[in-house]
Motif scaffolding. Structure first.
Motif, PDB file in Angstrom:
ATOM      1  N   PRO A   1       6.167 -11.841  -4.015  1.00 59.07           N
ATOM      2  CA  PRO A   1       5.229 -11.677  -5.131  1.00 59.07           C
ATOM      3  C   PRO A   1       5.161 -12.879  -6.065  1.00 59.07           C
ATOM      4  CG  PRO A   1       7.195 -10.348  -5.474  1.00 59.07           C
ATOM      5  CD  PRO A   1       7.284 -10.886  -4.079  1.00 59.07           C
TER       6      PRO A   1
ATOM      7  N   TYR B   1      -1.042 -11.415  -2.732  1.00 65.14           N
ATOM      8  CA  TYR B   1      -1.033 -10.113  -2.072  1.00 65.14           C
ATOM      9  C   TYR B   1       0.322  -9.419  -2.250  1.00 65.14           C
ATOM     10  CZ  TYR B   1      -5.560 -10.850   0.178  1.00 65.14           C
ATOM     11  OH  TYR B   1      -6.900 -11.043   0.406  1.00 65.14           O
TER      12      TYR B   1
ATOM     13  N   ALA C   1       0.210  -8.003  -5.765  1.00 63.88           N
ATOM     14  CA  ALA C   1      -0.610  -6.794  -5.763  1.00 63.88           C
ATOM     15  C   ALA C   1       0.163  -5.608  -5.196  1.00 63.88           C
ATOM     16  CB  ALA C   1      -1.886  -7.037  -4.955  1.00 63.88           C
TER      17      ALA C   1
ATOM     18  N   THR D   1       3.391  -5.071  -5.375  1.00 62.55           N
ATOM     19  CA  THR D   1       4.335  -4.585  -6.385  1.00 62.55           C
ATOM     20  C   THR D   1       3.612  -3.786  -7.464  1.00 62.55           C
ATOM     21  OG1 THR D   1       4.225  -6.630  -7.724  1.00 62.55           O
ATOM     22  CG2 THR D   1       5.883  -6.547  -5.965  1.00 62.55           C
ATOM     23  N   GLN D   2       2.379  -4.170  -7.771  1.00 65.99           N
ATOM     24  CA  GLN D   2       1.600  -3.428  -8.771  1.00 65.99           C
ATOM     25  C   GLN D   2       1.245  -2.033  -8.257  1.00 65.99           C
ATOM     26  OE1 GLN D   2      -1.619  -6.204  -9.356  1.00 65.99           O
ATOM     27  NE2 GLN D   2      -0.532  -7.321 -10.974  1.00 65.99           N
ATOM     28  N   VAL D   3       0.957  -1.928  -6.969  1.00 64.49           N
ATOM     29  CA  VAL D   3       0.654  -0.621  -6.372  1.00 64.49           C
ATOM     30  C   VAL D   3       1.889   0.273  -6.404  1.00 64.49           C
ATOM     31  CG1 VAL D   3       0.018   0.571  -4.235  1.00 64.49           C
ATOM     32  CG2 VAL D   3      -1.182  -1.521  -4.915  1.00 64.49           C
TER      33      VAL D   3
ATOM     34  N   GLN E   1       2.423   1.524  -9.901  1.00 65.60           N
ATOM     35  CA  GLN E   1       1.458   2.542 -10.295  1.00 65.60           C
ATOM     36  C   GLN E   1       1.781   3.894  -9.653  1.00 65.60           C
ATOM     37  OE1 GLN E   1      -3.342   3.272 -10.086  1.00 65.60           O
ATOM     38  NE2 GLN E   1      -2.601   1.255 -10.670  1.00 65.60           N
TER      39      GLN E   1
ATOM     40  N   THR F   1       8.645   2.044  -7.356  1.00 69.66           N
ATOM     41  CA  THR F   1       9.350   0.759  -7.388  1.00 69.66           C
ATOM     42  C   THR F   1      10.844   0.913  -7.120  1.00 69.66           C
ATOM     43  OG1 THR F   1       7.736  -0.156  -8.933  1.00 69.66           O
ATOM     44  CG2 THR F   1       9.851  -1.295  -8.762  1.00 69.66           C
TER      45      THR F   1
ATOM     46  N   HIS G   1      -4.566  -2.395  -8.421  1.00 71.83           N
ATOM     47  CA  HIS G   1      -3.908  -3.690  -8.654  1.00 71.83           C
ATOM     48  C   HIS G   1      -4.924  -4.654  -9.249  1.00 71.83           C
ATOM     49  CE1 HIS G   1      -6.018  -5.348  -5.153  1.00 71.83           C
ATOM     50  NE2 HIS G   1      -5.675  -4.250  -4.505  1.00 71.83           N
ATOM     51  N   ASP G   2      -4.434  -5.768  -9.751  1.00 72.40           N
ATOM     52  CA  ASP G   2      -5.334  -6.798 -10.287  1.00 72.40           C
ATOM     53  C   ASP G   2      -6.259  -7.294  -9.178  1.00 72.40           C
ATOM     54  OD1 ASP G   2      -4.096  -6.588 -12.727  1.00 72.40           O
ATOM     55  OD2 ASP G   2      -2.803  -8.351 -12.431  1.00 72.40           O
TER      56      ASP G   2
END
Length: 255
Positions: A140, A145, A148, A150-152, A155, A159, A213-214
């Motif tokens: 990351p 990608y 992204a 890690t963001q998923v 959410q 994690t 994700h962003d």
């Protein structure tokens, strides 16, 4: 008539040779740093680009963060196709790019993928079911990608649950390889790696909703080493054209 023709033949020949020489002079080679997720599309685009322009595209593939370091250390790249928009913008701010050349060439899509048919459903429940031993993601810190992914996970509140199961690839290609070789049952990959002409080409996948994700805005830019290169300018213009757009879309990217 014959004598007149023979008098003009040298001039005609000279003109023909000049035209050939000019054509050869116009043909050029462009060195391109390409984010790993865009490997298949750029290879397809290169074929048409070389046929239509006469210029040759020479590509290197890797993680965006690694390319940034290489460019700052003097790597001979003339064009950079990034997996994000922030790295080219940073290079632009730091004076390493040709002013006004940066643009978004694609918007990437993240997918959760397994090489096994039927393992991943259309909602990605395999991720929260937690019946796997390894989950592959790209680094990351170097690959958008991977960030992204890690963001998923954050959410979804997964994690901490999956932390011990993550195997990290240096870039998105290595993350894909961990899954394709069976070293990880699941992995977050670029949709473009597993998708062609409207369908997933093997295994099973969940296409991650873009709002999880962003945005993965992928920018291209001409670097300073390419400022005087006709091939570099030609490639950037070609990427904005209809042939390239059709190829990019066929691999699941948005424009």
């Amino acid at each position: 008539m014959t004598l007149r023709a023979s008098r003009f033949a040298p001039a005609a020949l000279a003109g023909l040779l000049a035209a050939c020489t000019l054509g050869a002079a116009q043909a050029d080679e462009v060195q391109v740093a390409v984010a790993s997720n865009f490997t298949a599309p750029i290879q397809a685009i290169a074929t048409d680009f070389e046929k239509d322009t006469g210029h040759k595209l020479v590509a290197a593939y890797g993680a965006t963060g690694q390319f940034y370091a290489q460019i700052k250390n003097g790597a001979p790249f003339e064009v950079f196709l990034s997996a994000d928009d922030t790295t080219p913008q940073k290079l632009e701010t730091e004076g390493d790019t040709v002013k006004g050349s940066r643009f978004t060439y694609a918007i990437g899509t993240l997918a959760l993928w397994s090489a096994k048919e039927g393992y991943v459903d259309s909602e990605g429940k395999a991720l929260s079911d937690n019946q796997y031993q390894h989950l592959s993601i790209a680094n990351p810190k170097a690959a958008p990608y991977g960030l992204a992914a890690t963001q998923v996970l954050a959410q979804l509140g997964l994690t901490d649950q999956v932390k011990a199961k993550i195997v990290e690839g240096q870039n998105i290609t290595q993350a894909y390889q961990f899954v394709s070789t069976g070293n990880a049952e699941l992995g977050f990959v670029a949709l473009s790696q597993i998708y062609k002409d409207g369908k997933v080409t093997g295994g099973s996948a969940w296409v991650v909703p873009a709002d999880m994700h962003d945005p993965i805005k992928q920018d291209a830019v001409i670097l300073n080493k390419g400022k005087d290169s006709p091939a570099a300018r030609a490639l950037v213009e070609y990427l904005k054209g209809p042939k390239a757009a059709a190829i990019i879309k066929s691999y699941g990217y948005q424009l």
